[in-house]
Design an enzyme around this catalytic site. Structure first.
Site, PDB file in Angstrom:
ATOM      1  N   ASP A   1       0.879  -1.166   0.000  1.00  0.00           N
ATOM      2  CA  ASP A   1       0.000   0.000   0.000  1.00  0.00           C
ATOM      3  C   ASP A   1       0.917   1.217   0.000  1.00  0.00           C
ATOM      4  O   ASP A   1       1.577   1.515   0.998  1.00  0.00           O
ATOM      5  CB  ASP A   1      -0.890  -0.016   1.248  1.00  0.00           C
ATOM      6  CG  ASP A   1      -1.792   1.221   1.339  1.00  0.00           C
ATOM      7  OD1 ASP A   1      -1.683   2.117   0.475  1.00  0.00           O
ATOM      8  OD2 ASP A   1      -2.596   1.288   2.292  1.00  0.00           O
TER       9      ASP A   1
ATOM     10  N   LYS B   1      -2.789   7.811 -38.075  1.00  0.00           N
ATOM     11  CA  LYS B   1      -1.766   7.936 -37.036  1.00  0.00           C
ATOM     12  C   LYS B   1      -0.447   8.254 -37.714  1.00  0.00           C
ATOM     13  O   LYS B   1       0.044   7.487 -38.538  1.00  0.00           O
ATOM     14  CB  LYS B   1      -1.654   6.626 -36.240  1.00  0.00           C
ATOM     15  CG  LYS B   1      -0.593   6.660 -35.144  1.00  0.00           C
ATOM     16  CD  LYS B   1      -0.533   5.340 -34.404  1.00  0.00           C
ATOM     17  CE  LYS B   1       0.529   5.372 -33.314  1.00  0.00           C
ATOM     18  NZ  LYS B   1       0.606   4.094 -32.564  1.00  0.00           N
TER      19      LYS B   1
ATOM     20  N   LYS C   1      -6.267  14.575 -31.693  1.00  0.00           N
ATOM     21  CA  LYS C   1      -6.917  13.272 -31.655  1.00  0.00           C
ATOM     22  C   LYS C   1      -7.985  13.206 -32.741  1.00  0.00           C
ATOM     23  O   LYS C   1      -8.463  14.223 -33.230  1.00  0.00           O
ATOM     24  CB  LYS C   1      -7.539  13.031 -30.278  1.00  0.00           C
ATOM     25  CG  LYS C   1      -6.495  12.867 -29.168  1.00  0.00           C
ATOM     26  CD  LYS C   1      -7.131  12.410 -27.875  1.00  0.00           C
ATOM     27  CE  LYS C   1      -6.071  12.164 -26.815  1.00  0.00           C
ATOM     28  NZ  LYS C   1      -5.162  11.052 -27.162  1.00  0.00           N
TER      29      LYS C   1
ATOM     30  N   HIS D   1       6.540  15.872 -25.641  1.00  0.00           N
ATOM     31  CA  HIS D   1       7.004  15.215 -26.853  1.00  0.00           C
ATOM     32  C   HIS D   1       7.424  16.202 -27.944  1.00  0.00           C
ATOM     33  O   HIS D   1       8.534  16.140 -28.469  1.00  0.00           O
ATOM     34  CB  HIS D   1       5.919  14.291 -27.411  1.00  0.00           C
ATOM     35  CG  HIS D   1       5.477  13.228 -26.451  1.00  0.00           C
ATOM     36  ND1 HIS D   1       6.334  12.654 -25.539  1.00  0.00           N
ATOM     37  CD2 HIS D   1       4.278  12.619 -26.263  1.00  0.00           C
ATOM     38  CE1 HIS D   1       5.678  11.745 -24.830  1.00  0.00           C
ATOM     39  NE2 HIS D   1       4.436  11.712 -25.251  1.00  0.00           N
TER      40      HIS D   1
ATOM     41  N   GLU E   1      -3.069  11.524 -34.023  1.00  0.00           N
ATOM     42  CA  GLU E   1      -3.592  10.289 -33.445  1.00  0.00           C
ATOM     43  C   GLU E   1      -4.971  10.003 -34.029  1.00  0.00           C
ATOM     44  O   GLU E   1      -5.789  10.916 -34.164  1.00  0.00           O
ATOM     45  CB  GLU E   1      -3.706  10.408 -31.928  1.00  0.00           C
ATOM     46  CG  GLU E   1      -2.419  10.768 -31.218  1.00  0.00           C
ATOM     47  CD  GLU E   1      -2.655  11.006 -29.736  1.00  0.00           C
ATOM     48  OE1 GLU E   1      -2.521  10.049 -28.948  1.00  0.00           O
ATOM     49  OE2 GLU E   1      -2.986  12.153 -29.368  1.00  0.00           O
TER      50      GLU E   1
ATOM     51  N   ASP F   1      -0.672  17.478 -22.810  1.00  0.00           N
ATOM     52  CA  ASP F   1      -0.438  16.043 -22.954  1.00  0.00           C
ATOM     53  C   ASP F   1       0.624  15.730 -24.004  1.00  0.00           C
ATOM     54  O   ASP F   1       1.366  14.758 -23.862  1.00  0.00           O
ATOM     55  CB  ASP F   1      -1.749  15.341 -23.323  1.00  0.00           C
ATOM     56  CG  ASP F   1      -1.668  13.829 -23.170  1.00  0.00           C
ATOM     57  OD1 ASP F   1      -1.154  13.366 -22.138  1.00  0.00           O
ATOM     58  OD2 ASP F   1      -2.108  13.120 -24.087  1.00  0.00           O
TER      59      ASP F   1
ATOM     60  N   LYS G   1      13.098   6.895 -29.385  1.00  0.00           N
ATOM     61  CA  LYS G   1      12.782   6.427 -30.734  1.00  0.00           C
ATOM     62  C   LYS G   1      14.007   6.489 -31.627  1.00  0.00           C
ATOM     63  O   LYS G   1      14.785   7.447 -31.592  1.00  0.00           O
ATOM     64  CB  LYS G   1      11.646   7.261 -31.332  1.00  0.00           C
ATOM     65  CG  LYS G   1      10.283   6.993 -30.692  1.00  0.00           C
ATOM     66  CD  LYS G   1       9.200   7.802 -31.350  1.00  0.00           C
ATOM     67  CE  LYS G   1       7.828   7.448 -30.778  1.00  0.00           C
ATOM     68  NZ  LYS G   1       7.407   6.083 -31.123  1.00  0.00           N
TER      69      LYS G   1
ATOM     70  N   LYS H   1       6.027  10.769 -17.094  1.00  0.00           N
ATOM     71  CA  LYS H   1       5.217  11.969 -17.242  1.00  0.00           C
ATOM     72  C   LYS H   1       3.755  11.630 -16.881  1.00  0.00           C
ATOM     73  O   LYS H   1       3.392  10.450 -16.882  1.00  0.00           O
ATOM     74  CB  LYS H   1       5.324  12.508 -18.669  1.00  0.00           C
ATOM     75  CG  LYS H   1       4.498  11.739 -19.715  1.00  0.00           C
ATOM     76  CD  LYS H   1       4.544  12.465 -21.024  1.00  0.00           C
ATOM     77  CE  LYS H   1       3.575  11.861 -22.021  1.00  0.00           C
ATOM     78  NZ  LYS H   1       2.172  12.193 -21.810  1.00  0.00           N
TER      79      LYS H   1
END
Length: 491
Positions: free
Chosen positions: A91, A344, A339, A239, A215, A234, A181, A147
């Site tokens: 916990d 993509k 989005k 990024h 996306e 986000d 990447k 993040k």
């Protein structure tokens, strides 16, 4: 990727969560398969669910079978990997419960404890306190932070301050998986190992640069979390700004952590602030409505499960960024992410200036500019768009745009392209920080992002609507059209 000689205990907090199951555990399995985990290394999963080691191994095996899609789980590799797996029922809010970790992770010479915090950031301070209570914060211990690191500059500073109360800055690894990447890393080689690019990488030859992270998915059942964040925080804050920094930075004096971070930081410091005076000219924010992505009908953002009908959170952002230094004077950087896009795609498009004089006007009234396209996903690689003569006889020379495709999968067909998390986990195990984000980078990025959010709040306008399955609001086209340019998908 080189063989890891580092023996570690990787303590994976949030081991039953989505990130661990989809990315972290498959990445660790691949490192085991490649012989890059030390024979005596251990992976210690930590979560609040009660289970024993065997039950945990069964869950991990099920995750590998589900999320490793291009190959079957190798039985021999699994046996080696499973032997490294341990589980601790903890916990996280109960400091006394951390003793369960101490019973498994013994601090001995030659073993490095690495705590990976794949948990909400509000738990970071509590976890660090628990680790300190069992002696797992002292050198050579390390901590990896996922993040988001806050929701604005003050909260980010608070999180960093809490963590460095227990860990020295040299022990902290702030992760941004884009930096792992292959194509992002190849930016360094592309820019600094090839004079054809390094000598032309400035305002004299480059017209503008586009960075797109599109996306197809919507909020995927994460409406509450996403609505508190939005696309700017986000995606752009981490990024896209990290990719921009690597594209725009000056050559580091050496290929090491300190020099690479310092050059990236200079870029973030040079970003022109977005203010109420220029926010309408330089930014577009949007929110998707119902539409079709491929052949599938999808709901609008405000119609998603759990949605708050009056939400003004943006699901699309387009920005025109300016870097106020000599190299990039007058060169706009267009950033776009959203989005429910048609596909993509994450890529960088460097558009060079047109030839000043066209001697082929009988074939083309205007020569198109050369483009360098760096694809980050779904298929990593590099393309160069250039003009070539069409083969054949005739009085008039005909030209045609052609593409030189430097696809990683074709060029290195016998080489497996490692997932970003594989590389980042290996670098953390080996103690290399150059692919991780410094505290100063995080804070300067938030400072720029907060300026945009404050300017939007001052403006008081709702996000512009765009239909799911399109490339965003019409205003995003205008953002470039007002400069006589267009997004690469419209070119």
């Amino acid at each position: 990727m080189t063989t890891s000689a580092a023996c570690c205990d990787l303590i994976l907090f949030g081991t039953l969560g989505d990130l661990a199951r989809r990315k972290l555990l498959p990445a660790l399995y691949q490192l085991e398969k490649s012989g890059l985990l030390h024979a005596k290394a251990r992976v210690v999963g930590v979560a609040r669910d009660a289970m024993d080691d065997d039950a945990y191994r069964q869950q991990v095996h099920a995750s590998l079978q589900k999320f490793i899609t291009k190959e079957a789980v190798d039985d021999a590799v699994w046996e080696r990997f499973a032997a490294k797996l341990k589980y601790c029922h903890v916990d996280l809010q109960n400091i006394d419960a951390y003793q369960a970790i101490a019973d498994v992770v013994q601090v001995t010479e030659g073993r490095t404890p690495i705590s990976y915090l794949a948990t909400p950031p509000q738990l970071f301070s509590t976890i660090c306190d628990g680790l300190s209570s069992i002696g797992l914060t002292q050198q050579p211990a390390r901590v990896v932070l996922e993040k988001p690191l806050g929701e604005d500059l003050p909260s980010s500073c608070a999180i960093n301050k809490q963590v460095v109360e227990y860990f020295d800055e040299s022990q902290v690894y702030r992760i941004d998986h884009y930096l792992g990447k292959e194509t992002v890393l190849n930016l360094l080689a592309l820019r600094f190992a090839n004079s054809i690019f390094s000598d032309q990488w400035n305002h004299n030859t480059i017209d503008h640069i586009q960075i797109t992270a599109a996306e197809q998915v919507g909020v995927e059942g994460r409406w509450s979390y996403y609505d508190d964040a939005g696309q700017l925080r986000d995606m752009v804050q981490n990024h896209l700004l990290q990719v921009l920094s690597l594209i725009a930075m000056e050559p580091p004096t050496r290929l090491d952590t300190e020099n690479i971070r310092e050059e990236k930081l200079k870029v973030l410091r040079s970003l022109r602030p977005v203010t109420p005076e220029n926010v309408q000219e330089d930014t577009v924010r949007g929110q998707y409505t119902a539409g079709f992505v491929g052949d599938s009908k999808v709901p609008g953002y405000l119609e998603e499960e759990g949605a708050r009908p009056q939400s003004s959170t943006e699901t699309f952002v387009a920005l025109k960024a300016h870097i106020d230094n000599w190299r990039w004077s007058g060169v706009p950087f267009y950033l776009r992410t959203g989005k429910r896009m048609p596909e993509k795609r994450t890529e960088v498009v460097i558009t060079f200036k047109r030839q000043p004089h066209n001697i082929f006007h009988e074939s083309l009234t205007q020569l198109p500019p050369n483009r360098l396209i760096i694809r980050l996903q779904p298929d990593e690689g590099v393309e160069i768009q250039m003009m070539n003569k069409v083969p054949g006889l005739g009085k008039q020379m005909q030209l045609k745009p052609t593409t030189l495709d430097l696809s990683f999968y074709e060029t290195f067909e016998n080489k497996r392209i490692a997932d970003a998390y594989e590389r980042l986990l290996l670098e953390a195990i080996q103690g290399n920080q150059y692919l991780f984000v410094s505290r100063e980078e995080v804070e300067h990025a938030w400072r720029w992002i907060d300026g945009i959010r404050d300017a939007w709040a001052h403006l008081g306008e709702l996000p512009k609507s765009y239909q799911a399955g399109t490339w965003g609001p019409v205003a995003s086209v205008t953002l470039l059209a007002q400069d006589g340019r267009e997004w690469d998908d419209d070119a």
